[in-house]
Design a protein around this motif. Sequence first.
Motif, PDB file in Angstrom:
ATOM      1  N   HIS A 207       0.819  -1.212   0.000  1.00 47.85           N
ATOM      2  CA  HIS A 207       0.000   0.000   0.000  1.00 47.85           C
ATOM      3  C   HIS A 207       0.855   1.265   0.000  1.00 47.85           C
ATOM      4  N   MET A 210       0.994   1.791  -3.733  1.00 51.46           N
ATOM      5  CA  MET A 210      -0.334   1.998  -4.320  1.00 51.46           C
ATOM      6  C   MET A 210      -0.928   3.343  -3.895  1.00 51.46           C
ATOM      7  N   HIS A 211      -0.754   3.679  -2.621  1.00 52.47           N
ATOM      8  CA  HIS A 211      -1.253   4.966  -2.147  1.00 52.47           C
ATOM      9  C   HIS A 211      -0.520   6.121  -2.816  1.00 52.47           C
ATOM     10  N   GLY A 214      -2.164   6.815  -6.227  1.00 48.96           N
ATOM     11  CA  GLY A 214      -3.503   7.389  -6.109  1.00 48.96           C
ATOM     12  C   GLY A 214      -3.488   8.786  -5.533  1.00 48.96           C
ATOM     13  N   ILE A 253     -10.546   8.218 -10.777  1.00 55.03           N
ATOM     14  CA  ILE A 253      -9.688   7.033 -10.816  1.00 55.03           C
ATOM     15  C   ILE A 253      -8.770   7.006  -9.600  1.00 55.03           C
ATOM     16  N   ALA A 257      -8.711   4.189  -6.577  1.00 55.44           N
ATOM     17  CA  ALA A 257      -7.478   3.495  -6.182  1.00 55.44           C
ATOM     18  C   ALA A 257      -7.255   3.600  -4.683  1.00 55.44           C
ATOM     19  N   THR A 264      -8.022  -1.347  -9.748  1.00 57.32           N
ATOM     20  CA  THR A 264      -6.925  -0.450  -9.417  1.00 57.32           C
ATOM     21  C   THR A 264      -5.902  -1.156  -8.530  1.00 57.32           C
ATOM     22  N   GLY A 265      -4.706  -0.588  -8.484  1.00 56.71           N
ATOM     23  CA  GLY A 265      -3.643  -1.197  -7.685  1.00 56.71           C
ATOM     24  C   GLY A 265      -3.956  -1.237  -6.206  1.00 56.71           C
ATOM     25  N   GLY A 266      -4.778  -0.292  -5.741  1.00 58.80           N
ATOM     26  CA  GLY A 266      -5.108  -0.252  -4.329  1.00 58.80           C
ATOM     27  C   GLY A 266      -5.887  -1.440  -3.842  1.00 58.80           C
ATOM     28  N   SER A 267      -6.490  -2.187  -4.764  1.00 57.10           N
ATOM     29  CA  SER A 267      -7.285  -3.339  -4.344  1.00 57.10           C
ATOM     30  C   SER A 267      -6.377  -4.477  -3.885  1.00 57.10           C
TER      31      SER A 267
END
Length: 267
Positions: A207, A210-211, A214, A253, A257, A264-267
Amino acid sequence: MSANLLTLYLFYELLSFSTYPLVGHHQNDEAKAGARRYLTYLVATSIGLALPALLVTAMLSGTLDFSGAPLLAGKVGASAGAVLLVAFLLGFAKAALMPVHGWLPAAMVAPTPVSALLHAVAVVKVGAFCAIRVVTEVFGMDFLSSLGLGAIITGLAAVTMLVSSFTALTQDGLKRRLAFSTIGQLSYIVLGVGMLNAVAATGGILHIAMHAFGKITLFFCAGAIYVATGEKYISRMGGIGHRMPMTMLAFLIGSLAIIGVPPTGGS
């Protein structure tokens, strides 16, 4: 990349001083006050909490090298371990755990590119990364679990997560709302590591990246809105999607995320 706790601490401090001029970039009264608060929080906590914890760790372990075995594993009891753990977590205040989070909203006086750097990439992620290294290499997950100290980490993270999220809902300033969102997102990272198992820790570490993607998107969108319209308050942005459709699509988007909606990558 540090091979020992002392190097980690020194470069943590160096980042505080090198980003301080960026926060005060506009050089007006508001920027100067925000920059002073930024530096005061970060330096006071690192010197008052993290540095003493580092010195105690050096005395107890005889070394600060990350050489394999956790530095304090088997060398402190539950009470002393709890004190040292809290001192490290709050001393590395760039992770923005409450109650040492106040520097982060104060840094919103900076220009948008600086805000994106502070909140998405460099500063806050260094704090989260330091917390991860404390859990994994200073104490060790197994040792913390044996002492029952995981609840301290998850408790701090959970309280920060909930309070910051509710606070974000009350903010009318777009960048300030994103700032409190960042505080909550950092707590997700710390929470994952604080659960003291490999799967949760892996999710928390992922994360970090990923964070970053986003949140930097959201800050750049906020900057684009301000440049195009001069508005920074959400209550005055009615119809902004019609005026800036591509910007708001990117904002959507980035938001998806952040909350982890697939694909999205955040998932």
